[in-house]
Structure formats: structure tokens, C-alpha cells
Design an enzyme around this catalytic site. Structure first.
Site, PDB file in Angstrom:
ATOM      1  N   ASN A  85      13.076  -0.592   3.974  1.00  0.00           N
ATOM      2  CA  ASN A  85      11.946   0.035   4.650  1.00  0.00           C
ATOM      3  C   ASN A  85      12.200   1.478   5.069  1.00  0.00           C
ATOM      4  OD1 ASN A  85       9.382   0.050   6.383  1.00  0.00           O
ATOM      5  ND2 ASN A  85      10.985   0.372   7.927  1.00  0.00           N
ATOM      6  N   SER A 138       4.370   2.981  -1.346  1.00  0.00           N
ATOM      7  CA  SER A 138       3.200   3.572  -0.696  1.00  0.00           C
ATOM      8  C   SER A 138       2.101   3.748  -1.718  1.00  0.00           C
ATOM      9  CB  SER A 138       3.567   4.937  -0.097  1.00  0.00           C
ATOM     10  OG  SER A 138       2.404   5.664   0.279  1.00  0.00           O
ATOM     11  N   TYR A 150       7.392  13.116  -1.595  1.00  0.00           N
ATOM     12  CA  TYR A 150       7.166  11.758  -1.099  1.00  0.00           C
ATOM     13  C   TYR A 150       6.544  10.886  -2.180  1.00  0.00           C
ATOM     14  CZ  TYR A 150       5.444   7.971   1.879  1.00  0.00           C
ATOM     15  OH  TYR A 150       5.184   6.739   2.434  1.00  0.00           O
ATOM     16  N   ALA A 152       6.613  11.240  -5.392  1.00  0.00           N
ATOM     17  CA  ALA A 152       7.544  11.003  -6.494  1.00  0.00           C
ATOM     18  C   ALA A 152       8.570   9.933  -6.141  1.00  0.00           C
ATOM     19  CB  ALA A 152       8.250  12.306  -6.871  1.00  0.00           C
ATOM     20  N   LYS A 154       8.233   7.528  -3.951  1.00  0.00           N
ATOM     21  CA  LYS A 154       7.586   6.228  -3.818  1.00  0.00           C
ATOM     22  C   LYS A 154       7.178   5.662  -5.186  1.00  0.00           C
ATOM     23  CE  LYS A 154       8.040   5.560   0.542  1.00  0.00           C
ATOM     24  NZ  LYS A 154       8.914   4.461   1.038  1.00  0.00           N
ATOM     25  N   ILE A 182      -1.561   3.384   7.640  1.00  0.00           N
ATOM     26  CA  ILE A 182      -1.090   2.447   8.664  1.00  0.00           C
ATOM     27  C   ILE A 182      -1.015   3.166   9.998  1.00  0.00           C
ATOM     28  CG2 ILE A 182       0.654   0.748   9.257  1.00  0.00           C
ATOM     29  CD1 ILE A 182      -0.720   0.325   6.521  1.00  0.00           C
TER      30      ILE A 182
END
Length: 243
Positions: A85, A138, A150, A152, A154, A182
Site C-alpha cells: 500500500n 490507482s 504517479y 506511470a 501505478k 478516496i
């Protein structure tokens, strides 16, 4: 007692998952670089059900040895599951990234998952009962992001999930959860306002998604209820961005 390792466990989705796992009967190893967040988690969960470790997963010395060190310190250790996570999000243009920030993003969001997953599999591949890895990707990894680094990383998590589902079968299942917008997370506050509004516009369910809602899906993927799923990406997005 079944034991789950959760990285990035001090806040947001990781914290909600740690609480949900303990409530479901698991023992939890919580790893994070946020010392205060770990202390807060220790204050609300029984001490015999939670082990907290300070760990900065941007550091190669940490992610290359973390799991092996756990097994070395406890030769009876058996991990039922791994929740990858820990993650970073800056919410800025690729033109604004420094070289150091790029390296940190690659390390935390993708490289650490490679090493942690591989070491988990090395120790648990011959376990008598099935194991589970849950990666947190994500919607940005599926449909893109204005934060290109980010997005790329994910997208890389999705590729890693599918590859390791093959690599680790049949004893270890590997799936990913793909959250959208979220609330009550550090990432939420960094998303530019116009992007938050776009996510909200796309949602077809009107109950705002909280970390606990993502934790419920993670818990399902850790459990025997998802025993026929591997290599899957499960959106938690209120129906946004149909794909």
C-alpha cells in the site's frame, strides 16, 4: 493466527486496512515511515495483534531486506498476506519533478513492490495453504494522470500484478485494487481541485468513498472468498471511468 504485512499502514487506506484485518481476526505487521501515525495505530489496536515497524520504502536498504529480516528474526513466521500500500503522490507536472523526486517515486510506488513481492513469494511459495498479495494501484494507472510519474508507476503496478499472478501461481494469488477519489487521505488533499471535480462528476454512485470502503475490498482479496481470483484489478471508484 494468520498474519498480514501492510506497508504504508499509518494513514489512509493502510490504516483502515490494518484496523479491518485485526477486526477480522488477523494479526498485523504495520510498516510505515510515519512514526506518529504508527503510534496512533498502536493506541487503538491490541498490542498482541499489532506489530509496528518504522520503514522508509524509498530506501533500497529497506525494501530489499525488510521481509527477509522479518523471517530471520522469527523462524516460525508465516505470512498469510502482503498488502503493498505504501505510495507517493505529488500532484504536479512532470516538468516540476526533480531527479531526486523521480527516483523516490519509482522506489516507493514500484521498485519496493517488486522486491517485497518477490521476497514474500520466496518464503511462502511452498506454504501448505494459499497466500495472497494485494497491490494498491490507482485509476491513474488505468486512465492516466496529470501527474505523469504517479500515473506511470501505478500503471507499472498493474503490469506487475498480472505478471506475478503467473509467476507465483498456484500457491500465491496476486490482485490489485484500483481506487479513484478516496476522501480522508493525504493524496486527496494534493489532487488539484479541477481534477477532484472531474472525478466527482464521473461517479455514478453518490456515497463518497472513504478508506474503509477500500479496506473492505482488500480484506475480500486477502480472504478465501476470493480464492478464484488472481491477476485481477478491482476498481473502487463509484462507477467512475467505466473500463
Amino acid at each position: 493466527m494468520k498474519k498480514i504485512l501492510i506497508t504504508g499502514a499509518a494513514n489512509g487506506i493502510g490504516r483502515a486496512t490494518a484496523i479491518a484485518c485485526v477486526e477480522a481476526g488477523y494479526n498485523v505487521i504495520a510498516a510505515d515511515k510515519d512514526k506518529q501515525g504508527l503510534r496512533d495505530l498502536q493506541n487503538i489496536l491490541p498490542s498482541h495483534r499489532l506489530e509496528a515497524y518504522f520503514a522508509d520504502f524509498s530506501k533500497p536498504d529497506t525494501y530489499q531486506s525488510f521481509i527477509s529480516d522479518l523471517y530471520q528474526h522469527d523462524d516460525r513466521l508465516a505470512l498469510q498476506g502482503l498488502v503493498n500500500n505504501a505510495g507517493l503522490y505529488h500532484g504536479k507536472s512532470v516538468f516540476e519533478y526533480s531527479d531526486e523526486e523521480m527516483e523516490e517515486m519509482w522506489a516507493v510506488n514500484l521498485k519496493s513492490l517488486i522486491f517485497l513481492s518477490r521476497d514474500f513469494a520466496r518464503h511462502e511459495l511452498q506454504a501448505p495453504h494459499a497466500r495472497s498479495i494485494v497491490n494498491i494501484t490507482s485509476v491513474a494507472g488505468e486512465v492516466g494522470s496529470m501527474d505523469a510519474l504517479y500515473g506511470a508507476t501505478k500503471a507499472g503496478v498493474i503490469g506487475l500484478t498480472k505478471a506475478n499472478a503467473w509467476n507465483f501461481a498456484p500457491r500465491i494469488r496476486v490482485n490489485a485494487v484500483s481506487p479513484a477519489l478516496i476522501r480522508n487521505t493525504s493524496i486527496h488533499e494534493r489532487i488539484p481541485e479541477h481534477r477532484r471535480k472531474e472525478y466527482e462528476r464521473q461517479e455514478v454512485l453518490n456515497t463518497p468513498i472513504q478508506p474503509e470502503g477500500v479496506a473492505d475490498v482488500i480484506l475480500f482479496l486477502l480472504s478465501e472468498q476470493s480464492r478464484h481470483l488472481t491477476g485481477k484489478v478491482i476498481p473502487v471508484d463509484n462507477g467512475a471511468y467505466p473500463r
